[in-house]
Every structure is written in C-alpha cells, then in structure tokens.
Design an enzyme around this catalytic site. Structure first.
Site, mmCIF file in Angstrom:
data_model
loop_
_atom_site.group_PDB
_atom_site.id
_atom_site.type_symbol
_atom_site.label_atom_id
_atom_site.label_comp_id
_atom_site.label_asym_id
_atom_site.label_seq_id
_atom_site.Cartn_x
_atom_site.Cartn_y
_atom_site.Cartn_z
ATOM 1 N N GLY A 33 -2.599 -9.185 -9.240
ATOM 2 C CA GLY A 33 -4.002 -8.861 -9.512
ATOM 3 C C GLY A 33 -4.114 -8.063 -10.792
ATOM 4 N N LEU A 34 -5.308 -7.932 -11.284
ATOM 5 C CA LEU A 34 -5.542 -7.167 -12.503
ATOM 6 C C LEU A 34 -5.168 -5.700 -12.325
ATOM 7 C CD1 LEU A 34 -9.071 -8.572 -13.453
ATOM 8 C CD2 LEU A 34 -6.956 -8.967 -14.740
ATOM 9 N N SER A 35 -4.950 -5.020 -13.429
ATOM 10 C CA SER A 35 -4.772 -3.577 -13.383
ATOM 11 C C SER A 35 -6.011 -2.956 -12.752
ATOM 12 C CB SER A 35 -4.586 -3.030 -14.808
ATOM 13 O OG SER A 35 -4.433 -1.631 -14.792
ATOM 14 N N ALA A 36 -5.808 -2.018 -11.816
ATOM 15 C CA ALA A 36 -6.889 -1.337 -11.087
ATOM 16 C C ALA A 36 -7.562 -2.229 -10.047
ATOM 17 C CB ALA A 36 -7.947 -0.763 -12.034
ATOM 18 N N SER A 37 -6.923 -3.346 -9.707
ATOM 19 C CA SER A 37 -7.476 -4.220 -8.656
ATOM 20 C C SER A 37 -7.202 -3.668 -7.265
ATOM 21 C CB SER A 37 -6.890 -5.627 -8.772
ATOM 22 O OG SER A 37 -5.490 -5.611 -8.502
ATOM 23 N N LYS A 39 -3.903 -3.412 -6.043
ATOM 24 C CA LYS A 39 -2.675 -3.983 -5.480
ATOM 25 C C LYS A 39 -1.628 -2.921 -5.171
ATOM 26 C CE LYS A 39 -1.064 -5.259 -10.083
ATOM 27 N NZ LYS A 39 -2.246 -4.576 -10.696
ATOM 28 N N SER A 40 -1.449 -1.936 -6.070
ATOM 29 C CA SER A 40 -0.451 -0.884 -5.819
ATOM 30 C C SER A 40 -0.864 -0.006 -4.643
ATOM 31 C CB SER A 40 -0.257 -0.027 -7.073
ATOM 32 O OG SER A 40 0.383 -0.770 -8.093
ATOM 33 N N SER A 107 1.759 -9.580 -12.829
ATOM 34 C CA SER A 107 2.337 -10.942 -12.885
ATOM 35 C C SER A 107 1.249 -11.958 -13.242
ATOM 36 C CB SER A 107 3.033 -11.309 -11.566
ATOM 37 O OG SER A 107 2.302 -10.969 -10.423
#
Length: 203
Positions: A33-37, A39-40, A107
């Site tokens: 997913g995009l940064s800040a989506s 996912k982390s 990714s």
C-alpha cells in the site's frame, strides 16, 4: 558476481515434520500500500495479536529493513525491485521455519509482488497479499512523516504516489480499506481469512 559451486543443504526435518512438531503452519502475509496507508500499523497490530495467541510471528518493516539488510539500496526502480527480492527470500525462510512472516512494504510494482508470490508458490509456502488501501487524498492528509509534503516540494525524488508509480493489487487475498475501518476491524478481517484457510487455529 553470481555464486557458483554451491549446494543446497537440507535439514534434519522436512517442513511438514517441523510444522507437526511445532504445531504451527508457516506462511507469509505480504502487506502492500501507499506510504501512510496504514500497512505498518496493521502489520504491527496483527503481529501483536498473533503472538498473544502463542503463534510465532515476526514483522519485517520496510523502514527497519533499510537500516540493515537493505541499507545499500536506494529508491530507483532497480533498487526497489532488489529490495523486494531480498525481502521475499527472507520471508520465505521465516515461513519455511513455520513462523508467520509479516512484511510491510510499499512494494509498488505488481511484477515484484508476483515474483515474491512465485518464490513462495514454487516452495509450496502460502503467500497472502493484503492490500492496505487508502486514497491518495487520505494518505496525504495523514502524512505522519511529512513525506508527501516534501515530495510535492521536490525535496524527495521518486516518491511513490507522487513522482513514482504505485500499481495497486488486482486480486489480493485480503483488501482492507483503512480509511473505512479501524485497526481492530482490519486485524479481524485478516484473522477471519487466516482461520477460514486453516492457517491458524480456530478460537
């Protein structure tokens, strides 16, 4: 230089034997997913929940990996591909040991994620792609690291979603719209899938 004169050494246990002895199935859960989506955040919460259930799980986070294993890589297309190739190999090893490998990487390229999947498929190891989906407008508003602001100002080159492409998954196993559900709800969606596939025990 490509290594030659090497031989793969098999261990004393087959994967099936190891899974039986440890009462756990190994697999890789691949967040993209995009940064800040989110996912982390989702990956971390999932790891915490699985470990609390006495299920061995370990999270490989994009930023963390670049402090060590991949600190020699930049962010151009070739470096991004190599970044994902290495992570795919490491996560496969974790999963082969019967752990649940949880990766959280932008990714951005479908071909790289497909290569990671094929690596697992060829080894007979389950690969679960989780799309942490949030619109660009939402992630720009979140922007916890200020990266989108810097990218728009030209301070960061080849930033995914702004000056570099993100190719969204076409058919992920799990699609979590992180702007519509809470972290707890997102984790539950993933757990429900894992239980349905019998990757983890039922409650």
């Amino acid at each position: 230089m490509v290594a030659t004169n090497i031989t793969w050494h098999h261990g004393a246990f087959t994967r099936d034997e190891r899974q039986k002895e440890l009462s756990q199935k190994g697999l890789t859960i691949w967040f993209t997913g995009l940064s800040a989506s989110g996912k982390s955040t989702l990956a971390s919460a999932l790891e915490q929940h699985l470990v609390s259930l006495k299920i061995a799980a370990y999270r490989l986070d994009g930023d963390n990996i670049r402090f060590g294993l991949n600190k020699d890589l930049g962010f151009g297309p070739e470096a991004r591909t190599e970044n994902i190739r290495r992570i795919a190999e490491v996560s496969k090893l974790f999963a082969d040991s019967t752990q649940i490998a949880i990766t959280a990487f932008i990714s951005p390229y479908i071909s790289d994620r497909d290569a990671a999947r094929k690596l697992h498929d060829d080894a007979g190891i389950p690969f679960v792609e989780v799309y942490a989906d949030a619109p660009l407008s939402v992630v720009e508003e979140r922007d916890p690291k200020g990266l989108y602001k810097k990218a728009k100002a030209g301070e960061i080159k080849e930033f995914t979603g702004i000056s570099a492409p993100y190719e969204a998954p076409v058919n992920p196993e799990i699609h979590v719209r992180t702007h519509e559900v809470s972290i707890e709800e997102g984790v539950q969606i993933i757990l429900d899938y894992l239980r349905k596939k019998e990757y983890i025990p039922q409650l």
